[in-house]
Design a protein around this motif. Structure first.
Motif, PDB file in Angstrom:
ATOM      1  N   LEU A  92      34.080  27.401  41.968  1.00  0.00           N
ATOM      2  CA  LEU A  92      33.644  26.046  41.854  1.00  0.00           C
ATOM      3  C   LEU A  92      33.021  25.482  40.861  1.00  0.00           C
ATOM      4  CD1 LEU A  92      33.462  23.325  44.046  1.00  0.00           C
ATOM      5  CD2 LEU A  92      31.070  24.152  44.321  1.00  0.00           C
ATOM      6  N   VAL A  93      33.687  24.752  39.922  1.00  0.00           N
ATOM      7  CA  VAL A  93      33.341  24.208  38.708  1.00  0.00           C
ATOM      8  C   VAL A  93      33.111  22.834  38.513  1.00  0.00           C
ATOM      9  CG1 VAL A  93      34.485  26.082  37.442  1.00  0.00           C
ATOM     10  CG2 VAL A  93      35.577  24.269  37.578  1.00  0.00           C
ATOM     11  N   SER A  94      32.479  22.307  37.527  1.00  0.00           N
ATOM     12  CA  SER A  94      32.202  21.026  37.355  1.00  0.00           C
ATOM     13  C   SER A  94      33.675  20.317  36.861  1.00  0.00           C
ATOM     14  CB  SER A  94      31.215  20.785  36.141  1.00  0.00           C
ATOM     15  OG  SER A  94      31.605  19.544  35.758  1.00  0.00           O
ATOM     16  N   GLY A  95      33.880  18.973  37.370  1.00  0.00           N
ATOM     17  CA  GLY A  95      35.213  18.581  36.603  1.00  0.00           C
ATOM     18  C   GLY A  95      35.242  18.478  35.220  1.00  0.00           C
ATOM     19  N   GLU A  96      34.016  18.449  34.486  1.00  0.00           N
ATOM     20  CA  GLU A  96      34.151  18.033  33.200  1.00  0.00           C
ATOM     21  C   GLU A  96      34.013  19.231  32.345  1.00  0.00           C
ATOM     22  OE1 GLU A  96      34.183  15.150  32.041  1.00  0.00           O
ATOM     23  OE2 GLU A  96      34.069  14.202  34.009  1.00  0.00           O
ATOM     24  N   SER A  97      33.958  20.570  33.016  1.00  0.00           N
ATOM     25  CA  SER A  97      34.062  21.856  32.458  1.00  0.00           C
ATOM     26  C   SER A  97      35.193  22.197  31.658  1.00  0.00           C
ATOM     27  CB  SER A  97      33.918  22.880  33.176  1.00  0.00           C
ATOM     28  OG  SER A  97      34.862  22.973  34.045  1.00  0.00           O
ATOM     29  N   THR A  98      35.178  23.041  30.445  1.00  0.00           N
ATOM     30  CA  THR A  98      36.295  23.363  29.816  1.00  0.00           C
ATOM     31  C   THR A  98      37.416  24.099  30.643  1.00  0.00           C
ATOM     32  OG1 THR A  98      34.855  23.705  27.810  1.00  0.00           O
ATOM     33  CG2 THR A  98      37.018  24.839  27.931  1.00  0.00           C
ATOM     34  N   ALA A  99      36.902  24.800  31.599  1.00  0.00           N
ATOM     35  CA  ALA A  99      37.936  25.462  32.543  1.00  0.00           C
ATOM     36  C   ALA A  99      38.619  24.597  33.278  1.00  0.00           C
ATOM     37  CB  ALA A  99      37.148  26.438  33.202  1.00  0.00           C
ATOM     38  N   ALA A 100      37.915  23.493  33.964  1.00  0.00           N
ATOM     39  CA  ALA A 100      38.670  22.621  34.521  1.00  0.00           C
ATOM     40  C   ALA A 100      39.760  21.749  33.939  1.00  0.00           C
ATOM     41  CB  ALA A 100      37.716  21.673  35.216  1.00  0.00           C
ATOM     42  N   ARG A 101      39.384  21.454  32.674  1.00  0.00           N
ATOM     43  CA  ARG A 101      40.330  20.494  32.121  1.00  0.00           C
ATOM     44  C   ARG A 101      41.548  21.346  31.619  1.00  0.00           C
ATOM     45  NH1 ARG A 101      35.404  18.738  29.470  1.00  0.00           N
ATOM     46  NH2 ARG A 101      35.931  20.080  27.410  1.00  0.00           N
ATOM     47  N   MET A 153      29.733  28.047  33.517  1.00  0.00           N
ATOM     48  CA  MET A 153      29.345  28.990  34.532  1.00  0.00           C
ATOM     49  C   MET A 153      29.785  28.107  35.935  1.00  0.00           C
ATOM     50  SD  MET A 153      27.722  31.646  33.808  1.00  0.00           S
ATOM     51  CE  MET A 153      26.914  32.087  35.309  1.00  0.00           C
ATOM     52  N   PRO A 154      30.386  28.844  36.985  1.00  0.00           N
ATOM     53  CA  PRO A 154      30.940  28.216  38.200  1.00  0.00           C
ATOM     54  C   PRO A 154      29.549  27.907  38.941  1.00  0.00           C
ATOM     55  CG  PRO A 154      31.343  30.549  38.325  1.00  0.00           C
ATOM     56  CD  PRO A 154      30.886  30.430  36.997  1.00  0.00           C
ATOM     57  N   ALA A 155      29.566  26.804  39.874  1.00  0.00           N
ATOM     58  CA  ALA A 155      28.464  26.714  40.787  1.00  0.00           C
ATOM     59  C   ALA A 155      28.457  27.751  41.868  1.00  0.00           C
ATOM     60  CB  ALA A 155      28.543  25.175  41.323  1.00  0.00           C
ATOM     61  N   ALA A 156      29.667  28.124  42.092  1.00  0.00           N
ATOM     62  CA  ALA A 156      29.790  29.178  43.282  1.00  0.00           C
ATOM     63  C   ALA A 156      31.222  29.810  42.922  1.00  0.00           C
ATOM     64  CB  ALA A 156      29.848  28.669  44.666  1.00  0.00           C
ATOM     65  N   ARG A 157      31.280  31.251  43.752  1.00  0.00           N
ATOM     66  CA  ARG A 157      32.480  31.699  43.574  1.00  0.00           C
ATOM     67  C   ARG A 157      32.576  32.733  45.017  1.00  0.00           C
ATOM     68  NH1 ARG A 157      29.441  34.701  39.801  1.00  0.00           N
ATOM     69  NH2 ARG A 157      29.389  36.923  40.422  1.00  0.00           N
ATOM     70  N   THR A 158      33.794  32.889  45.194  1.00  0.00           N
ATOM     71  CA  THR A 158      34.176  33.872  46.394  1.00  0.00           C
ATOM     72  C   THR A 158      35.501  34.578  46.157  1.00  0.00           C
ATOM     73  OG1 THR A 158      33.981  33.961  48.840  1.00  0.00           O
ATOM     74  CG2 THR A 158      35.202  32.281  47.977  1.00  0.00           C
ATOM     75  N   VAL A 159      35.659  35.541  46.960  1.00  0.00           N
ATOM     76  CA  VAL A 159      36.959  36.066  47.011  1.00  0.00           C
ATOM     77  C   VAL A 159      37.760  35.936  48.234  1.00  0.00           C
ATOM     78  CG1 VAL A 159      38.200  38.434  46.704  1.00  0.00           C
ATOM     79  CG2 VAL A 159      35.970  37.779  45.482  1.00  0.00           C
ATOM     80  N   THR A 160      39.057  35.516  48.113  1.00  0.00           N
ATOM     81  CA  THR A 160      40.044  35.253  49.265  1.00  0.00           C
ATOM     82  C   THR A 160      40.506  36.727  50.163  1.00  0.00           C
ATOM     83  OG1 THR A 160      42.103  35.195  48.351  1.00  0.00           O
ATOM     84  CG2 THR A 160      40.766  33.068  48.410  1.00  0.00           C
ATOM     85  N   PRO A 161      40.766  36.542  51.423  1.00  0.00           N
ATOM     86  CA  PRO A 161      41.558  37.746  51.776  1.00  0.00           C
ATOM     87  C   PRO A 161      42.563  38.521  51.077  1.00  0.00           C
ATOM     88  CG  PRO A 161      40.892  36.159  53.558  1.00  0.00           C
ATOM     89  CD  PRO A 161      40.620  35.334  52.409  1.00  0.00           C
ATOM     90  N   ASP A 162      43.181  37.623  50.153  1.00  0.00           N
ATOM     91  CA  ASP A 162      44.226  38.078  49.522  1.00  0.00           C
ATOM     92  C   ASP A 162      43.660  38.478  48.033  1.00  0.00           C
ATOM     93  OD1 ASP A 162      46.155  37.382  51.150  1.00  0.00           O
ATOM     94  OD2 ASP A 162      46.285  35.299  50.510  1.00  0.00           O
ATOM     95  N   GLY A 163      42.481  38.477  47.694  1.00  0.00           N
ATOM     96  CA  GLY A 163      41.958  39.106  46.607  1.00  0.00           C
ATOM     97  C   GLY A 163      41.849  37.943  45.423  1.00  0.00           C
ATOM     98  N   ASP A 164      42.275  36.661  45.835  1.00  0.00           N
ATOM     99  CA  ASP A 164      42.075  35.778  44.698  1.00  0.00           C
ATOM    100  C   ASP A 164      40.670  35.321  44.564  1.00  0.00           C
ATOM    101  OD1 ASP A 164      44.884  35.876  44.379  1.00  0.00           O
ATOM    102  OD2 ASP A 164      45.054  33.946  45.420  1.00  0.00           O
ATOM    103  N   VAL A 165      40.113  34.950  43.559  1.00  0.00           N
ATOM    104  CA  VAL A 165      38.841  34.510  43.151  1.00  0.00           C
ATOM    105  C   VAL A 165      38.827  33.000  43.213  1.00  0.00           C
ATOM    106  CG1 VAL A 165      36.914  34.620  41.409  1.00  0.00           C
ATOM    107  CG2 VAL A 165      38.380  36.541  41.919  1.00  0.00           C
ATOM    108  N   ILE A 166      38.049  32.521  44.090  1.00  0.00           N
ATOM    109  CA  ILE A 166      38.036  30.817  44.057  1.00  0.00           C
ATOM    110  C   ILE A 166      36.586  30.539  43.358  1.00  0.00           C
ATOM    111  CG2 ILE A 166      37.744  28.830  45.552  1.00  0.00           C
ATOM    112  CD1 ILE A 166      40.442  30.287  45.760  1.00  0.00           C
TER     113      ILE A 166
END
Length: 230
Positions: free
Chosen positions: A16-25, A1-14
């Motif tokens: 914030l995840v733990s550096g130890e998470s599977t997604a980050a690695r 689960m991300p700690a936070a998320r947001t959408v940029t003006p271009d429509g990308d999803v940002i």
């Protein structure tokens, strides 16, 4: 689960995840930005009601770490939209964005970017595909930050007024029905009715015009309740 998320003006999803998470690695070791990923978002009603899931959305695309100069901009966007918890110190770290990612010599947090290629939504309005350009162009509903509190207040303090809205449904009106406010946005209120001869069903009550803020919402709700009481 991300700690936070947001959408940029271009429509990308940002994310914030733990550096130890599977997604980050996985993103850190992906080659040629070829890591595909799907975000599943579940929307659960903040009031107690049967079948509380109001909708699900799936965003599929390509996942990469946020790099270089983009890190400061994305960190600012996250901190602006989520000024709580771990994000409180992000604004102060924008001059040295690597500080957001490093803690004790190893990644503590990582910002990831999902470049969205496909979106599917299944919610109270039905199931459909959404163009990623429409996500980029969408503006946040002005009521979204207050919806949970408002629905819980309507349910606990104004349940009788919510029940009176059944009178606006014409032939569907029935005695002894329970009414729970299910969702609220700038365009109207959705209520779930249960019991009586009509069984269980949702009804949508549109406002005369879209509301822009809480003051406008108060006027719209007053108009709606007044119509139901006459």
């Amino acid at each position: 689960m991300p700690a936070a998320r947001t959408v940029t003006p271009d429509g990308d999803v940002i994310l914030l995840v733990s550096g130890e998470s599977t997604a980050a690695r996985a993103a850190a070791h992906a080659q040629d930005d070829d890591l595909t990923a799907v975000i599943e978002i579940t929307d659960v009603a903040p009031v107690s009601v049967p079948h509380r899931i109001r909708g699900r959305a799936w965003l599929a695309g390509w996942l990469t770490p946020v790099r270089g100069d983009d890190r400061a901009a994305c960190a600012a966007l996250l901190a602006e939209r989520h000024p709580v918890g771990e994000l409180l110190g992000m604004r102060e770290s924008l001059d040295a964005p690597s500080a957001l990612l490093q803690g004790g010599g190893r990644p503590a947090w990582m910002m990831l970017r999902l470049e969205v290629g496909e979106i599917s939504v299944d919610d109270l309005w039905g199931a459909e595909h959404v163009d990623p350009d429409d996500l980029a162009a969408a503006e946040p509903d002005p009521i979204v930050a207050h919806e949970t509190e408002l629905l819980q207040h309507l349910h606990s303090a104004h349940g009788d007024r919510i029940g009176e809205l059944c009178g606006l449904l014409g032939a569907r009106e029935a005695q002894g029905m329970t009414a729970v406010p299910l969702s609220l946005d700038r365009l109207g209120l959705r209520v779930r009715f249960a019991g009586g001869a009509a069984g269980s069903f949702d009804a949508r009550f549109d406002f005369p015009e879209p509301v822009a803020d809480i003051c406008g919402l108060r006027r719209a709700m007053h108009t709606l309740f007044s119509a139901a009481s006459h």
